[in-house]
Design a protein around this motif. Structure first.
Motif, PDB file in Angstrom:
ATOM      1  N   SER A  47      10.667  -1.598  -0.078  1.00 11.35           N
ATOM      2  CA  SER A  47       9.864  -0.364  -0.078  1.00 11.35           C
ATOM      3  C   SER A  47       8.973  -0.306  -1.310  1.00 11.35           C
ATOM      4  O   SER A  47       7.827   0.147  -1.226  1.00 11.35           O
ATOM      5  N   LEU A  48       9.463  -0.764  -2.461  1.00 13.61           N
ATOM      6  CA  LEU A  48       8.633  -0.798  -3.667  1.00 13.61           C
ATOM      7  C   LEU A  48       7.439  -1.738  -3.493  1.00 13.61           C
ATOM      8  O   LEU A  48       6.313  -1.406  -3.877  1.00 13.61           O
ATOM      9  N   VAL A  49       7.692  -2.893  -2.904  1.00 13.28           N
ATOM     10  CA  VAL A  49       6.605  -3.853  -2.673  1.00 13.28           C
ATOM     11  C   VAL A  49       5.580  -3.265  -1.698  1.00 13.28           C
ATOM     12  O   VAL A  49       4.370  -3.384  -1.918  1.00 13.28           O
ATOM     13  N   GLU A  50       6.064  -2.609  -0.644  1.00  8.12           N
ATOM     14  CA  GLU A  50       5.136  -2.009   0.313  1.00  8.12           C
ATOM     15  C   GLU A  50       4.313  -0.904  -0.349  1.00  8.12           C
ATOM     16  O   GLU A  50       3.113  -0.798  -0.117  1.00  8.12           O
ATOM     17  N   ALA A  51       4.955  -0.095  -1.187  1.00  3.53           N
ATOM     18  CA  ALA A  51       4.228   0.976  -1.888  1.00  3.53           C
ATOM     19  C   ALA A  51       3.197   0.377  -2.836  1.00  3.53           C
ATOM     20  O   ALA A  51       2.063   0.865  -2.940  1.00  3.53           O
ATOM     21  N   ARG A  55      -0.829   0.941  -2.681  1.00  7.61           N
ATOM     22  CA  ARG A  55      -1.633   1.407  -3.816  1.00  7.61           C
ATOM     23  C   ARG A  55      -2.755   0.419  -4.122  1.00  7.61           C
ATOM     24  O   ARG A  55      -3.887   0.815  -4.408  1.00  7.61           O
ATOM     25  N   ARG A  56      -2.458  -0.878  -4.055  1.00 15.68           N
ATOM     26  CA  ARG A  56      -3.475  -1.894  -4.301  1.00 15.68           C
ATOM     27  C   ARG A  56      -4.584  -1.818  -3.248  1.00 15.68           C
ATOM     28  O   ARG A  56      -5.776  -1.877  -3.577  1.00 15.68           O
ATOM     29  N   ALA A  57      -4.182  -1.655  -1.980  1.00 17.01           N
ATOM     30  CA  ALA A  57      -5.181  -1.541  -0.909  1.00 17.01           C
ATOM     31  C   ALA A  57      -6.040  -0.296  -1.107  1.00 17.01           C
ATOM     32  O   ALA A  57      -7.258  -0.335  -0.896  1.00 17.01           O
ATOM     33  N   GLU A  58      -5.430   0.800  -1.536  1.00 19.87           N
ATOM     34  CA  GLU A  58      -6.187   2.033  -1.787  1.00 19.87           C
ATOM     35  C   GLU A  58      -7.164   1.832  -2.941  1.00 19.87           C
ATOM     36  O   GLU A  58      -8.318   2.270  -2.872  1.00 19.87           O
ATOM     37  N   ARG A  59      -6.721   1.157  -4.013  1.00 20.25           N
ATOM     38  CA  ARG A  59      -7.614   0.868  -5.141  1.00 20.25           C
ATOM     39  C   ARG A  59      -8.790   0.011  -4.693  1.00 20.25           C
ATOM     40  O   ARG A  59      -9.936   0.270  -5.060  1.00 20.25           O
ATOM     41  N   GLU A  60      -8.519  -1.003  -3.902  1.00 12.61           N
ATOM     42  CA  GLU A  60      -9.592  -1.869  -3.414  1.00 12.61           C
ATOM     43  C   GLU A  60     -10.556  -1.095  -2.517  1.00 12.61           C
ATOM     44  O   GLU A  60     -11.767  -1.282  -2.603  1.00 12.61           O
ATOM     45  N   ARG A  61     -10.025  -0.193  -1.679  1.00 16.17           N
ATOM     46  CA  ARG A  61     -10.876   0.613  -0.813  1.00 16.17           C
ATOM     47  C   ARG A  61     -11.771   1.532  -1.659  1.00 16.17           C
ATOM     48  O   ARG A  61     -12.970   1.642  -1.406  1.00 16.17           O
TER      49      ARG A  61
END
Length: 126
Positions: A47-51, A55-61
């Protein structure tokens, strides 16, 4: 105080083998006892890795949106600069054309005045 009995090689070997078996059974029981907590820790790690990935995908977006916005602003600024340049060139051309037409009109007026004076002089002489 040392052991009172005399340990032979076979006795030492069997004691070592018994100790190994005891360690192995202790390890196995500890492993089976830790399985539920290990599964919980593994699930928590997942779950930590998925979170983290979310967050990384949101930053990239967000970075992509910001880059797109900057590119759009730059394109608008470039279009405004080009429009201002075209307007300035057009104003220069129209000013040049107006000046040329004034020069032509002044020349025509001068010619007309000269012709009128010439006609008046001829009329007086005749």
């Amino acid at each position: 105080m040392k052991h009172a009995r005399n340990n032979e090689l076979t006795d030492r070997r069997s004691a070592a083998a018994d100790a190994k078996v005891a360690l192995l059974t202790a390890y196995r029981t500890a492993k089976t006892a830790a399985e539920p907590t290990q599964a919980a820790r593994q699930a928590e790690r997942i779950s930590l890795v998925e979170a983290r990935e979310a967050r990384r995908a949101e930053r990239e977006r967000l970075k992509l949106e910001e880059l797109t916005r900057h590119e759009a602003l730059a394109a608008q600024e470039q279009a405004a600069i080009e429009a201002a340049s075209a307007a300035e060139i057009e104003a220069r051309h129209s000013a040049e054309n107006a000046r040329i037409s004034r020069v032509v009109q002044d020349e025509a007026a001068r010619k007309a005045e000269r012709d009128r004076r010439y006609a008046a002089r001829k009329a007086r002489q005749a």
